[in-house]
Design a protein around this motif. Structure first.
Motif, PDB file in Angstrom:
ATOM      1  N   LEU A 190      23.985  -2.586  23.518  1.00 40.17           N
ATOM      2  CA  LEU A 190      24.837  -1.595  24.177  1.00 40.17           C
ATOM      3  C   LEU A 190      25.048  -0.380  23.272  1.00 40.17           C
ATOM      4  N   GLY A 191      25.236  -0.623  21.993  1.00 42.67           N
ATOM      5  CA  GLY A 191      25.413   0.484  21.066  1.00 42.67           C
ATOM      6  C   GLY A 191      24.173   1.345  20.949  1.00 42.67           C
TER       7      GLY A 191
ATOM      8  N   MET B  14      22.034   6.558  28.475  1.00 40.95           N
ATOM      9  CA  MET B  14      22.240   6.298  29.895  1.00 40.95           C
ATOM     10  C   MET B  14      23.695   6.579  30.237  1.00 40.95           C
ATOM     11  N   THR B  15      23.962   6.763  31.501  1.00 45.37           N
ATOM     12  CA  THR B  15      25.344   6.826  31.969  1.00 45.37           C
ATOM     13  C   THR B  15      25.920   5.409  31.984  1.00 45.37           C
TER      14      THR B  15
ATOM     15  N   PHE C 141      13.407   4.365  32.700  1.00 46.58           N
ATOM     16  CA  PHE C 141      14.223   3.389  31.980  1.00 46.58           C
ATOM     17  C   PHE C 141      13.374   2.476  31.092  1.00 46.58           C
ATOM     18  N   ARG C 142      12.158   2.229  31.521  1.00 47.43           N
ATOM     19  CA  ARG C 142      11.277   1.413  30.688  1.00 47.43           C
ATOM     20  C   ARG C 142      10.976   2.122  29.360  1.00 47.43           C
ATOM     21  N   ARG C 143      10.807   3.427  29.415  1.00 43.51           N
ATOM     22  CA  ARG C 143      10.543   4.191  28.203  1.00 43.51           C
ATOM     23  C   ARG C 143      11.741   4.199  27.257  1.00 43.51           C
ATOM     24  N   ILE C 144      12.926   4.046  27.795  1.00 43.36           N
ATOM     25  CA  ILE C 144      14.119   3.940  26.941  1.00 43.36           C
ATOM     26  C   ILE C 144      14.206   2.562  26.302  1.00 43.36           C
ATOM     27  N   LEU C 145      13.889   1.521  27.073  1.00 48.28           N
ATOM     28  CA  LEU C 145      14.072   0.143  26.610  1.00 48.28           C
ATOM     29  C   LEU C 145      12.959  -0.336  25.685  1.00 48.28           C
ATOM     30  N   ASN C 146      11.727   0.091  25.922  1.00 48.19           N
ATOM     31  CA  ASN C 146      10.589  -0.419  25.148  1.00 48.19           C
ATOM     32  C   ASN C 146      10.762  -0.283  23.635  1.00 48.19           C
ATOM     33  N   PRO C 147      11.117   0.902  23.117  1.00 51.29           N
ATOM     34  CA  PRO C 147      11.232   1.033  21.663  1.00 51.29           C
ATOM     35  C   PRO C 147      12.313   0.152  21.052  1.00 51.29           C
ATOM     36  N   ILE C 148      13.337  -0.171  21.839  1.00 52.14           N
ATOM     37  CA  ILE C 148      14.450  -0.968  21.324  1.00 52.14           C
ATOM     38  C   ILE C 148      14.156  -2.459  21.391  1.00 52.14           C
ATOM     39  N   LEU C 149      13.577  -2.919  22.503  1.00 51.55           N
ATOM     40  CA  LEU C 149      13.421  -4.359  22.736  1.00 51.55           C
ATOM     41  C   LEU C 149      12.037  -4.901  22.398  1.00 51.55           C
ATOM     42  N   LEU C 150      11.036  -4.042  22.312  1.00 45.90           N
ATOM     43  CA  LEU C 150       9.675  -4.556  22.113  1.00 45.90           C
ATOM     44  C   LEU C 150       8.986  -4.015  20.870  1.00 45.90           C
ATOM     45  N   LYS C 151       9.574  -3.036  20.200  1.00 44.32           N
ATOM     46  CA  LYS C 151       8.890  -2.417  19.066  1.00 44.32           C
ATOM     47  C   LYS C 151       9.816  -2.323  17.856  1.00 44.32           C
TER      48      LYS C 151
ATOM     49  N   ASN D 139      27.227   3.849  34.471  1.00 53.24           N
ATOM     50  CA  ASN D 139      26.747   3.170  35.675  1.00 53.24           C
ATOM     51  C   ASN D 139      25.321   2.665  35.487  1.00 53.24           C
ATOM     52  N   GLU D 140      24.474   3.461  34.853  1.00 56.36           N
ATOM     53  CA  GLU D 140      23.098   3.038  34.596  1.00 56.36           C
ATOM     54  C   GLU D 140      23.064   1.871  33.621  1.00 56.36           C
ATOM     55  N   LEU D 141      23.912   1.938  32.602  1.00 55.25           N
ATOM     56  CA  LEU D 141      23.980   0.836  31.640  1.00 55.25           C
ATOM     57  C   LEU D 141      24.369  -0.465  32.326  1.00 55.25           C
ATOM     58  N   VAL D 142      25.366  -0.384  33.189  1.00 55.73           N
ATOM     59  CA  VAL D 142      25.813  -1.582  33.905  1.00 55.73           C
ATOM     60  C   VAL D 142      24.676  -2.148  34.748  1.00 55.73           C
ATOM     61  N   ARG D 143      23.943  -1.282  35.467  1.00 53.80           N
ATOM     62  CA  ARG D 143      22.825  -1.740  36.299  1.00 53.80           C
ATOM     63  C   ARG D 143      21.753  -2.436  35.461  1.00 53.80           C
ATOM     64  N   ILE D 144      21.351  -1.796  34.367  1.00 54.76           N
ATOM     65  CA  ILE D 144      20.280  -2.334  33.539  1.00 54.76           C
ATOM     66  C   ILE D 144      20.696  -3.647  32.893  1.00 54.76           C
ATOM     67  N   VAL D 145      21.861  -3.660  32.283  1.00 53.92           N
ATOM     68  CA  VAL D 145      22.305  -4.839  31.543  1.00 53.92           C
ATOM     69  C   VAL D 145      22.637  -5.995  32.475  1.00 53.92           C
ATOM     70  N   THR D 146      23.167  -5.684  33.659  1.00 48.94           N
ATOM     71  CA  THR D 146      23.451  -6.749  34.624  1.00 48.94           C
ATOM     72  C   THR D 146      22.198  -7.554  34.944  1.00 48.94           C
ATOM     73  N   ASP D 147      21.093  -6.860  35.187  1.00 48.46           N
ATOM     74  CA  ASP D 147      19.862  -7.584  35.501  1.00 48.46           C
ATOM     75  C   ASP D 147      19.298  -8.313  34.294  1.00 48.46           C
ATOM     76  N   LEU D 148      19.491  -7.776  33.085  1.00 48.00           N
ATOM     77  CA  LEU D 148      19.063  -8.507  31.888  1.00 48.00           C
ATOM     78  C   LEU D 148      19.813  -9.824  31.764  1.00 48.00           C
ATOM     79  N   ILE D 149      21.106  -9.792  32.041  1.00 45.43           N
ATOM     80  CA  ILE D 149      21.916 -11.008  31.966  1.00 45.43           C
ATOM     81  C   ILE D 149      21.498 -12.007  33.048  1.00 45.43           C
ATOM     82  N   LEU D 150      21.333 -11.513  34.285  1.00 45.37           N
ATOM     83  CA  LEU D 150      20.945 -12.407  35.380  1.00 45.37           C
ATOM     84  C   LEU D 150      19.581 -13.027  35.137  1.00 45.37           C
TER      85      LEU D 150
END
Length: 493
Positions: A286-287, A293-294, A144-154, A296-307
């Motif tokens: 989200l877009g 991600m599925t 999941f880190r490999r999915i998020l890094n290009p979007i949020l950090l690069k 369910n995976e999106l909900v898990r990842i984004v929930t913790d980002l919000i918290l």
């Protein structure tokens, strides 16, 4: 891979240390000289504790966990940049030397391990909850880190800039309204909402959020109050075993459990609503994640980002406003710089603004400690540390150490412009978002919203702090003001 012994030690470390040294808004790495040494972890000096409880009584006498950052700072003054102490039966190695802290990250391995909050891990186990990337390890975390890094950090981050604007405009209007009615403002509640509103706007993209804003206001407001309650109830569990608290159903645990359940359900419900009704044209986070991600995976990842965004960014902003309100010369210099580029939306040119945020995070890192557990034997600060060693990086101490920063308690954004022999040591000493593979995934979001929000506030207001005495910092999961900060905002003509 991690051996069975390391896993066992990690489990014990989580249970006994997480309540003290967790939380969490890539740079080049440098390590200490690799001189051959026969010194081991047994040679690291430190205070002697009692069986099982270690030095917990000393901590209690020093003011308990709200004063933990000062307690550890005094230990560093006594024993130096590295010492060993057991808060409980597991020895932890505390490090404040900048090069040694960076060396820790060079040895964190492919799957960095950090200490997790015990209250949360206990809750997750009891309720069979699968959480987001902060709670993940190993291959799952890396995937999941490999999915998020290009979007949020690069790459191009302009979409994050644009997403911040609706929430910042809303905050400015709230400050104007409250300033007209009250002699001073308690910013904590406003900043909680502001922080969450920005995250929701980033999830949807600015245009989608503006279109949906009125329908989402009540949900964000409810979530803001719920997350504040989670924060308050978590801090009350810091000095007790949450496993025992949960087993015997004491009132503190039941309050925490209720608040977390409410928060997780409300966040998951919000994310599912956003996905079904408001995500359009592949915009927003989200877009960008949809299809990778599925649901369910999106909900898990984004929930913790919000918290994670709730209290950390809100308190970082409050500390920044406190420093700016107490240092009016800095405030005027910041305002002048912002006005010079206003309309150009050229955040990259606002060097003094960036340095002011950097300086605020140096003095008041919301996470005063960073943690890693060594996956393999490594040499740290001249000592051979075995696999499984719990390493605590004292970034509160490092950021206020006169060996790293001249006149360290002085708020001086200009210090970051200097290019002298000490400038590299300064950069090594102040790492509020950590570094390496497991650095804060929300770093770019946090930096952008702090910079853009401070800039807009200073365009519209003169900020003063009315507290007669200096406001101290206390630790309640994150570093918070010891008393309410009374902000006065005067509208600039």
């Amino acid at each position: 891979m991690i051996c069975a012994n390391c896993k066992a030690l990690r489990s014990v470390a989580n249970e006994l240390c997480a309540k003290y040294f967790s939380t969490t808004f890539k740079v080049g790495l440098s390590s200490l000289p690799s001189a051959i040494t026969s010194r081991t972890i047994e040679d690291v000096t430190g205070p002697k504790g009692l069986p099982v409880i270690g030095t917990t009584l000393s901590l209690l006498m020093a003011g308990s966990t709200p004063k933990l950052h000062y307690y550890i700072d005094k230990r560093h003054q006594q024993y130096g940049p590295i010492f060993k102490e057991s808060v409980g039966p597991v020895p932890c190695v505390f490090i404040s030397d900048p090069k040694a802290m960076r060396a820790v990250f060079t040895h964190e391995g492919k799957y960095p391990i950090h200490i997790l909050p015990e209250a949360w891990t206990t809750y997750n186990v009891l309720h069979n909850v699968s959480r987001g990337i902060f709670f993940m390890d190993g291959e799952e975390w890396l995937h999941f880190r490999r999915i998020l890094n290009p979007i949020l950090l690069k790459g191009d981050q302009s979409w994050i800039d644009e997403s911040c604007k609706p929430a910042i405009d809303n905050l400015i209007e709230k400050i104007k309204s409250q300033s007209a009615r009250y002699p001073y403002i308690d910013m904590e509640g406003l900043l909680y909402y502001w922080s969450l509103e920005i995250i929701v706007s980033i999830l949807l993209g600015p245009q989608n959020y503006i279109a949906a804003k009125q329908k989402l206001t009540d949900r964000i407001d409810y979530l803001s109050s719920t997350l504040r309650l989670v924060f308050e109830t978590s801090s009350k569990l810091m000095l007790i075993s949450t496993k025992l608290a949960a087993k015997y159903r004491i009132s503190r645990w039941k309050q925490f459990e209720k608040s977390v359940t409410s928060a997780l359900f409300s966040v998951a419900d919000l994310v599912e609503l956003l996905l079904s009704d408001y995500v359009k044209n592949g915009e927003g986070l989200l877009g960008k994640l949809k299809g990778k991600m599925t649901t369910n995976e999106l909900v898990r990842i984004v929930t913790d980002l919000i918290l994670a965004a709730g209290d950390t960014t809100a308190y970082s902003m409050e500390w920044t406003l406190y420093l700016v309100g107490k240092n009016l010369e800095v405030q005027e210099k910041l305002r002048k710089e912002v006005l010079e580029v206003k309309g150009k939306d050229d955040l990259g040119s606002k060097i003094y603004l960036k340095n002011a945020i950097k300086e605020s995070l140096r003095l008041y890192p919301v996470a005063p400690f960073l943690t890693r557990i060594l996956p393999d034997q490594a040499e740290i600060c001249g000592y051979q540390m075995p696999a499984g060693t719990v390493l605590i990086l004292s970034i509160f101490t490092a950021g206020r150490d006169p060996r790293n920063f001249q006149d360290p308690l002085h708020f001086d954004p200009d210090r970051w412009n200097k290019n002298d022999n000490n400038s590299n040591r300064m950069r090594l000493a102040s790492i509020p978002f950590a570094i390496g593979a497991r650095s804060c995934i929300g770093k770019k979001i946090a930096e952008t919203q702090l910079q853009k929000t401070l800039a807009e506030i200073l365009v519209h207001f003169r900020v003063n702090v009315l507290n007669e005495e200096a406001v101290d910092v206390k630790l309640e999961m994150v570093a918070v003001p010891s008393e309410k900060i009374k902000f006065q905002f005067s509208i600039k003509q």
